[in-house]
Design an enzyme around this catalytic site. Sequence first.
Site, PDB file in Angstrom:
ATOM      1  N   ASP A   9      63.216 -42.583  -3.596  1.00 51.77           N
ATOM      2  CA  ASP A   9      62.590 -43.843  -3.233  1.00 51.77           C
ATOM      3  C   ASP A   9      62.331 -44.572  -4.559  1.00 51.77           C
ATOM      4  O   ASP A   9      62.283 -43.937  -5.616  1.00 51.77           O
ATOM      5  CB  ASP A   9      61.276 -43.542  -2.500  1.00 51.77           C
ATOM      6  CG  ASP A   9      60.458 -44.786  -2.254  1.00 51.77           C
ATOM      7  OD1 ASP A   9      61.024 -45.770  -1.754  1.00 51.77           O
ATOM      8  OD2 ASP A   9      59.253 -44.780  -2.582  1.00 51.77           O
ATOM      9  N   LEU A  10      62.202 -45.889  -4.514  1.00 45.98           N
ATOM     10  CA  LEU A  10      62.009 -46.647  -5.761  1.00 45.98           C
ATOM     11  C   LEU A  10      60.522 -46.893  -6.062  1.00 45.98           C
ATOM     12  O   LEU A  10      59.981 -46.375  -7.042  1.00 45.98           O
ATOM     13  CB  LEU A  10      62.765 -47.983  -5.655  1.00 45.98           C
ATOM     14  CG  LEU A  10      62.634 -48.939  -6.832  1.00 45.98           C
ATOM     15  CD1 LEU A  10      63.286 -48.369  -8.083  1.00 45.98           C
ATOM     16  CD2 LEU A  10      63.281 -50.292  -6.495  1.00 45.98           C
ATOM     17  N   ASP A  11      59.877 -47.675  -5.165  1.00 48.57           N
ATOM     18  CA  ASP A  11      58.487 -48.088  -5.397  1.00 48.57           C
ATOM     19  C   ASP A  11      57.549 -46.895  -5.347  1.00 48.57           C
ATOM     20  O   ASP A  11      57.438 -46.233  -4.307  1.00 48.57           O
ATOM     21  CB  ASP A  11      58.054 -49.099  -4.321  1.00 48.57           C
ATOM     22  CG  ASP A  11      58.841 -50.401  -4.383  1.00 48.57           C
ATOM     23  OD1 ASP A  11      58.750 -51.077  -5.412  1.00 48.57           O
ATOM     24  OD2 ASP A  11      59.536 -50.724  -3.410  1.00 48.57           O
ATOM     25  N   THR A  17      55.683 -49.977  -8.971  1.00 52.73           N
ATOM     26  CA  THR A  17      55.566 -51.281  -8.320  1.00 52.73           C
ATOM     27  C   THR A  17      54.585 -51.248  -7.155  1.00 52.73           C
ATOM     28  O   THR A  17      54.196 -52.300  -6.663  1.00 52.73           O
ATOM     29  CB  THR A  17      56.932 -51.741  -7.768  1.00 52.73           C
ATOM     30  OG1 THR A  17      57.551 -50.606  -7.198  1.00 52.73           O
ATOM     31  CG2 THR A  17      57.787 -52.360  -8.836  1.00 52.73           C
ATOM     32  N   LYS A  45      52.889 -48.402   2.474  1.00 52.74           N
ATOM     33  CA  LYS A  45      53.860 -47.834   1.532  1.00 52.74           C
ATOM     34  C   LYS A  45      55.134 -47.423   2.258  1.00 52.74           C
ATOM     35  O   LYS A  45      55.077 -46.736   3.276  1.00 52.74           O
ATOM     36  CB  LYS A  45      53.262 -46.637   0.793  1.00 52.74           C
ATOM     37  CG  LYS A  45      52.237 -47.055  -0.244  1.00 52.74           C
ATOM     38  CD  LYS A  45      51.789 -45.873  -1.077  1.00 52.74           C
ATOM     39  CE  LYS A  45      50.749 -46.288  -2.099  1.00 52.74           C
ATOM     40  NZ  LYS A  45      50.157 -45.138  -2.773  1.00 52.74           N
ATOM     41  N   SER A 114      65.599 -47.149  -0.735  1.00 56.35           N
ATOM     42  CA  SER A 114      64.367 -47.952  -0.710  1.00 56.35           C
ATOM     43  C   SER A 114      64.443 -49.044   0.338  1.00 56.35           C
ATOM     44  O   SER A 114      65.505 -49.630   0.560  1.00 56.35           O
ATOM     45  CB  SER A 114      64.160 -48.604  -2.084  1.00 56.35           C
ATOM     46  OG  SER A 114      63.169 -49.604  -2.003  1.00 56.35           O
ATOM     47  N   ALA A 115      63.297 -49.348   0.944  1.00 55.28           N
ATOM     48  CA  ALA A 115      63.234 -50.438   1.926  1.00 55.28           C
ATOM     49  C   ALA A 115      63.242 -51.808   1.255  1.00 55.28           C
ATOM     50  O   ALA A 115      63.404 -52.826   1.919  1.00 55.28           O
ATOM     51  CB  ALA A 115      61.957 -50.292   2.747  1.00 55.28           C
ATOM     52  N   LYS A 145      61.661 -47.305   7.420  1.00 54.62           N
ATOM     53  CA  LYS A 145      61.114 -45.951   7.448  1.00 54.62           C
ATOM     54  C   LYS A 145      59.891 -45.983   8.368  1.00 54.62           C
ATOM     55  O   LYS A 145      59.175 -46.973   8.341  1.00 54.62           O
ATOM     56  CB  LYS A 145      60.675 -45.515   6.035  1.00 54.62           C
ATOM     57  CG  LYS A 145      61.818 -45.494   5.009  1.00 54.62           C
ATOM     58  CD  LYS A 145      61.268 -45.274   3.595  1.00 54.62           C
ATOM     59  CE  LYS A 145      62.376 -45.414   2.548  1.00 54.62           C
ATOM     60  NZ  LYS A 145      61.906 -45.320   1.166  1.00 54.62           N
ATOM     61  N   ASP A 170      56.950 -41.171  -2.070  1.00 60.55           N
ATOM     62  CA  ASP A 170      55.489 -41.263  -2.264  1.00 60.55           C
ATOM     63  C   ASP A 170      54.778 -41.763  -1.013  1.00 60.55           C
ATOM     64  O   ASP A 170      53.552 -41.863  -1.013  1.00 60.55           O
ATOM     65  CB  ASP A 170      55.153 -42.209  -3.428  1.00 60.55           C
ATOM     66  CG  ASP A 170      55.436 -43.657  -3.078  1.00 60.55           C
ATOM     67  OD1 ASP A 170      56.497 -43.928  -2.472  1.00 60.55           O
ATOM     68  OD2 ASP A 170      54.593 -44.524  -3.380  1.00 60.55           O
TER      69      ASP A 170
END
Length: 217
Positions: A9-11, A17, A45, A114-115, A145, A170
């Site tokens: 996942d990114l954030d 972020t 999140k 990532s969304a 998600k 996360d």
Amino acid sequence: MGLKACIFDLDGVIVDTAKYHYLAWKKLATMLNINFTEVDNERLKGVSRMASLDIILEIGSIVPDDKTKEEYAALKNKWYLDYINRMMPDEILPGSLEFISELKNAGIKVALGSASKNTPLILERLGIGKLFDAVADGNVVSKAKPDPEVFITAAKLLGVQPEDCVVFEDAVAGVEAALNAGMRCVGIGSEKILKDAHFVVSGLDKMSLRKLKVSAK
Ligand code: G6P
Ligand code: MG
């Protein structure tokens, strides 16, 4: 179960972020007189932009028309982009680059799941676009998600089976998405919050290929 690919996942996993998403949503909530807390923020999140807005409006018991909702989402994104455009490569979370290069050296593929529709911009700001063998983001998937679509798409792009993938997440919704995809999941954050993950660490600086292999046994 093998270990052929890791999907990140990114954030909140690769880059911090998550705090900017929170600050931008908080600003919108304050504008609308909605009492929005950091505890409420956990529910946002990993969740897409419009679904996040729906949660905030539900907290404030506000039901605007669709056009107004689009305006609110655009406003939040504008404030969010003000933060992103000032972001520096040193905001990459500790240990991320080291862990990813350890995986790549071991022949394990890496993808992003990532969304966020802002994924390309963030990767460019951080100078890490070329690091990933595949990117599945909010621009190519439509189901948010905990639907597994984003991770299944990443696995397909990599040409690997879901059972050979490990997801790093996360968000509660993201952990559920990984499990729904039939993948193993390492939670990044608090064990109390990410109860369903197979294994939880506080950050990628606490992760290594050796730990990953041990946790899979
Ligand atoms: C990630 C974040 C969420 C965010 C979503 C959409 O999953 O964890 O907090 O709402 O992406 O991001 P975007 O950049 O498209 O608004
Ligand atoms: Mg996240």
